[in-house]
Each structure stands twice: as structure tokens, then as C-alpha cells.
Design a protein around this motif. Structure first.
Motif, PDB file in Angstrom:
ATOM      1  N   PRO A 135      -6.726   5.353   7.624  1.00  0.00           N
ATOM      2  CA  PRO A 135      -6.008   4.080   7.757  1.00  0.00           C
ATOM      3  C   PRO A 135      -5.403   3.871   9.139  1.00  0.00           C
ATOM      4  O   PRO A 135      -5.289   2.733   9.609  1.00  0.00           O
ATOM      5  CB  PRO A 135      -4.916   4.156   6.677  1.00  0.00           C
ATOM      6  N   SER A 153      -0.642   2.413   4.175  1.00  0.00           N
ATOM      7  CA  SER A 153      -1.238   3.705   3.813  1.00  0.00           C
ATOM      8  C   SER A 153      -0.757   4.797   4.746  1.00  0.00           C
ATOM      9  O   SER A 153      -0.425   5.914   4.310  1.00  0.00           O
ATOM     10  CB  SER A 153      -2.768   3.606   3.855  1.00  0.00           C
ATOM     11  N   LEU A 163      -9.262   6.158  -1.466  1.00  0.00           N
ATOM     12  CA  LEU A 163      -7.811   6.046  -1.385  1.00  0.00           C
ATOM     13  C   LEU A 163      -7.133   6.948  -2.418  1.00  0.00           C
ATOM     14  O   LEU A 163      -6.113   7.586  -2.128  1.00  0.00           O
ATOM     15  CB  LEU A 163      -7.393   4.590  -1.612  1.00  0.00           C
ATOM     16  N   VAL A 215      -0.330   4.117  -2.522  1.00  0.00           N
ATOM     17  CA  VAL A 215      -0.763   5.477  -2.165  1.00  0.00           C
ATOM     18  C   VAL A 215       0.261   6.534  -2.539  1.00  0.00           C
ATOM     19  O   VAL A 215      -0.062   7.727  -2.517  1.00  0.00           O
ATOM     20  CB  VAL A 215      -1.073   5.586  -0.647  1.00  0.00           C
ATOM     21  N   ASN A 262       0.808  -1.214   0.000  1.00  0.00           N
ATOM     22  CA  ASN A 262       0.000   0.000   0.000  1.00  0.00           C
ATOM     23  C   ASN A 262       0.846   1.271   0.000  1.00  0.00           C
ATOM     24  O   ASN A 262       0.370   2.324  -0.422  1.00  0.00           O
ATOM     25  CB  ASN A 262      -0.969   0.009   1.186  1.00  0.00           C
TER      26      ASN A 262
END
Length: 521
Positions: A368, A239, A342, A118, A114
Motif C-alpha cells: 500500500p 492500510s 489484504l 486492516v 482502511n
């Protein structure tokens, strides 16, 4: 043997520097006595006898200590415990059960996963300014990741079943990490940029199925919610770390540094995972079933045999199951809200709430970060309910309903113009998106519940459909934003619709009862 005898003979002589064998009378241990005149009269006899004894002792000693000197791994039968080595607890994870080592490193892979997902949601802001991209183009760039992500779901599940999730996971991490580091080199060439993000998506796309295969093989039912939450909870941690690290890196070294740095993390993980993967368990796990606890890698011959029969996957039987269709639609609905938020929340916080890049990133961390806390609570609650006799299907339905209705209600409050200050909007969205993490104890456990054997393939099916919102939803959000200039209509309204309809379908058709999928001609 000749070298060994030379070594031990030299050692035996050097260890007695004060003994002169040419004159036995100089050594008090070799003084002549009346009871042994024959030894005295034998030319060199005493030296030969005692050197022979010393050589035998040194050979035995060398056999005991040589492996320690050369670093060869030896067992207790060689006497290492007598030297105190059994008290050395190194590495720190030495005595941790093998299945926990693999689950821990898999969770770490999802952290990096992630982070690489991100990083673009933050970097897209300065990249758009530098290259003059509109919201529609930015949405296209961000959605390209999900093209590869969708394409690799079924192949990832299929390959994980054949070769084992451990093998597929490590090459998936290596692939997406190299592709991440490639982004700055091709950013000025749109087809190259899109292709690089597709490659990142392909690498990350095989990971959920690989992790599901690992969990289905290693973890018993009463630990499954915690294992799934721990592994997939790494996404929330990733995240958080990605959103925290990206802004200072961008401000200090430029947006390119994010991709180089995060790509390096994955390569380091790949190298470290080789040691964990090769470390075999110290105890026999035969007392547990293979599907629960056997972390042994499959041999190449076994994998080839399974490859030969892998086309016998009961696809038709899958799609005749109402429970499978419930998982497919629920995955689609949950992914729409998750992927759109996201990708677009940092921009929403920046443009709608007038926050700068760093502030928008810090605020984007909150959902998150709160999800990490919620995930721990939800997994414990689910496992405790199952351990206390509550039907597994009931537990999964409760968790998934919370995961859908909570963000829907919070998005509804945020989309209505109630005159709320920015910090209240952030708090509401944070709470709703955090509670959506109950899905890790709902939908994401159901694949293993109904069929450990086909869990990776089932997740591949549902995740393929679940990746579609990443392609369509993220790009559509950008298009609607350019058309309506309304965040409520472009971001929140579609997500609310899918959360509500997903809840209805899930409560009506979802099931965690084990199913025997058979090939139907």
C-alpha cells in the motif's frame, strides 16, 4: 433599547472621567463664550447637548465593535477590515475552495476506512491464538465484514443519489467507527463478533458510492482522475497507517486497543466534518455546471421529492449495457486479488516467510505504501492524456490493463518455486500490488465518465458484485489453505485467473462514452 441607551450613556460618562458637567467652566471644551450666552444660562443645557452628541457617537462605535466582542460573524461593511482582521488567515483552509475541502476530508475518511479494515488482519493472529481458531474460522471472521459491505452497496448508492453523498458519508463513518469499538466487547461470542464486523462492513459499504456522488457533482472531467485517485488513494494510506500502528498497540496494550483507538479516530472525524460540511463556499459557483461544482447540501424537501421518484432508476437499461457488465466483472476480478491479499498477506508473511508479528506487519505495509506513489503518477498520466486529446476510453483501458496484468505476473513469479529469498518475494509482490492502483484511473473513473447522474448507483452495483470475493474469496482461501497447505493454490492461483480473464473482458467491452440511461418499460 433601554439597555442599549443605559450602556452607551454610562460609557460616554466613564470615558470622560476628568470632565465635570456640573461646572462647565472646568472643561476647556465647554468654556462659556460671549457668542453663546443662552447655553450658559440653560440649566444643565450644555451637559444634555454634549452628552447627546457623545451618546450618538458611542452608539455608532458600539455597533461597530460589539459584534467583534461577542464573536458574531459580520461582514466588511461593519469595518472589521479597518481593524486588520482581514489579514488573519484562520482557519488555514479558510480560502480553499469548498469542493477541495470536501474531497480532502473524504480522502481522510477513506484513510480511517482502511485502518478499520486492516486492523483485523493483524489482530486476527493473537486473537486466533487466544480463542483457538483454525484458519477456516479466522477466514470466516474476516469475511464477515464483506457480508455487510456487499449488502450496503446498492442502498448506499441509492441514498447518496437522493440525499447527497456528503450526508451518507458522515453517518457511514460514524456507524462503522462505533461498530469497530464494539469488537473487543463481543470477541468471545462468535455471533456477536460476526455481527459487529457486519456492521463495520455496512458503514464502510456506503462510503464508495457516497464519495463517487461527491466527485460526480463537484469535479470536472479534466480533474476527475486526480480526484478519484486522491480520495480512493486514502485507502492505501489507511492500510499503511493501520499496519504500522496495529503491531505496537497490540504488543503494548493488547489487541483490544487497536479497535478502541481506530474507532475513536472515526468519531473524531465525524465531529470535525460537521464544521467542513456547514462551511458554505464564499463565491458563487454558478459559472460551473451543477454536476461538476455544486457542493450545496440538498434540502429535506428536495430529497423527499427525489425519494418519490427514485424508483424510476433505469435498472433494465443498466443491465443492457455491455460497458456496465464490463465494469461489473472487472470490479469482481480486481476485488478478488485485492481483498484476499489484504486479508491474508500478513499471515502469509508470518507463516510462509517465517516473520514475527511486527516484521510481517512492516512488510505488509510495503504494497500500500508503494501504491500511494503509483496512484499519484497514474492519475497525473491519465489526466494529461485526456487533456491532450486521447480518447477517454483508451486511457481507461490502458490503466486498467496495467492494474490487472502487473499483479498477475508478479503473483505467478511468487507462486513458482524459483528458490527466491524472502526479500525478493516481498519486492515482487509489492511491485505487482502497487501497480494494481492504476485501477483508480481506470475502472473507478468509468462510473462518472458514462453517467454522472447515476454514478453512485452504478458504483453500488459494481461494488456489490465486487464485495462477493471478500465473502467467498477470503473464506475460500482459508479453506483451501487448510486443505492443500499451499499458498500458491489457495491465494495466488485464483487471483491470477481472475486478473487475466478480467483483462480480456475489459479490453473487449469497456467504454467511457457518456450514456443516456432511460427508463425502459
Amino acid at each position: 433599547m433601554a439597555k442599549l441607551l443605559t450602556f452607551t450613556t454610562d460609557t460616554s460618562l466613564s470615558c470622560l472621567p476628568h470632565h465635570k458637567f456640573s461646572h462647565p467652566s472646568n472643561n476647556r471644551f465647554l468654556k462659556p463664550s460671549s457668542s453663546s450666552p443662552s447655553l450658559l444660562n440653560s440649566r444643565g443645557g450644555i451637559s444634555r447637548v454634549f452628552c447627546s452628541i457623545k451618546e450618538k457617537e458611542d452608539i455608532a462605535e458600539n455597533k461597530r465593535i460589539a459584534p467583534i466582542v461577542t464573536g458574531i460573524r459580520v461582514g466588511d461593511e461593519l469595518g472589521i477590515e479597518k481593524l486588520g482582521f482581514e489579514n488573519l488567515n484562520w482557519p488555514p483552509w479558510k480560502n480553499v475552495p469548498q469542493r477541495y475541502k470536501l474531497i480532502g476530508t473524504t480522502s481522510l475518511a477513506f484513510v480511517i476506512c482502511n485502518m478499520d479494515k486492516v486492523n483485523l488482519s493483524i489482530a486476527i493472529i493473537p486473537m486466533s491464538h487466544q480463542f483457538g481458531w483454525s484458519s477456516s474460522v479466522a477466514g470466516l471472521v474476516q469475511s464477515s465484514f464483506f457480508w455487510g459491505y456487499a449488502l450496503s452497496q446498492l442502498p448506499g448508492g441509492w441514498l447518496s443519489k437522493i440525499f447527497g453523498g456528503r450526508v451518507i458519508l458522515q453517518f457511514g463513518v460514524l456507524g462503522w467507527s462505533l461498530a469497530t469499538a464494539l469488537v473487543p466487547l463481543v470477541a468471545g461470542f462468535m455471533p456477536g463478533l460476526v455481527l459487529s464486523r457486519i456492521l463495520v462492513g455496512i458503514g464502510e459499504g456506503v462510503s464508495p458510492s457516497a464519495a463517487t456522488d461527491l466527485i460526480a457533482r463537484l469535479i470536472p472531467l479534466e480533474e476527475r482522475s486526480r480526484a478519484v485517485s486522491f480520495v480512493f488513494g486514502g485507502l492505501s494510506v489507511g492500510s499503511v497507517l493501520g499496519l504500522l500502528l496495529a503491531p505496537p498497540l497490540i504488543e503494548s496494550f493488547g489487541w483490544e486497543s487497536v479497535f478502541y483507538m481506530f474507532g475513536m479516530f472515526g468519531i473524531v472525524w465525524f465531529l470535525g466534518f460537521q464544521f467542513v460540511a456547514e462551511d458554505q463556499p464564499l463565491t458563487n459557483s454558478a459559472s460551473l455546471s451543477r454536476s461538476q461544482s455544486n457542493p450545496e447540501p440538498k434540502s429535506w424537501e428536495t430529497s423527499m421529492e427525489e425519494l418519490g421518484g427514485s424508483l424510476n432508476v433505469p435498472w433494465k437499461s443498466f443491465f443492457q449495457s455491455k460497458a456496465v457488465w464490463a465494469m461489473i466483472y472487472a470490479h469482481f476480478c480486481g476485488s478478488w486479488g485485492h481483498y484476499c491479499c489484504l486479508s491474508w498477506l500478513p499471515t502469509y508473511f508470518s507463516e510462509e516467510l517465517n516473520l514475527n508479528l511486527t516484521e510481517a506487519a512492516w512488510v505488509s505495509v510495503l504494497p500500500p505504501l508503494a501504491s500511494v506513489v503509483v496512484t499519484s503518477f497514474a492519475s497525473q498520466l491519465a489526466d494529461n492524456l485526456i487533456s491532450n486529446g486521447v480518447e477517454t476510453t483508451v486511457v481507461r483501458k490502458i490503466c486498467q490493463t496495467i492494474a490487472f496484468l502487473s499483479p498477475a505476473a508478479c503473483m505467478l513469479l511468487s507462486s513458482v518455486d524459483l528458490g527466491l529469498p524472502p526479500w525478493e518475494v516481498v519486492t515482487i509482490l509489492t511491485g505487482g500490488l502497487a501497480l494494481s492502483s492504476f485501477a483508480l484511473s481506470g475502472l473507478y473513473c468509468t462510473h462518472q465518465d458514462i453517467s454522472p447522474e447515476y454514478a453512485s448507483i452504478l458504483l453500488g452495483i459494481t461494488n456489490t458484485v465486487g464485495a462477493v470475493p471478500g465473502i467467498v474469496g477470503v473464506a475460500l482461501t482459508g479453506y483451501l489453505l487448510d486443505s492443500t497447505h499451499s499458498w500458491s493454490m489457495s491465494l495466488f492461483a485464483p487471483s491470477i485467473f481472475f486478473y487475466i480473464t478480467g483483462t480480456i473482458i475489459w479490453l473487449a467491452f469497456a467504454s467511457s462514452k457518456p450514456q443516456s440511461f432511460k427508463k425502459i418499460d
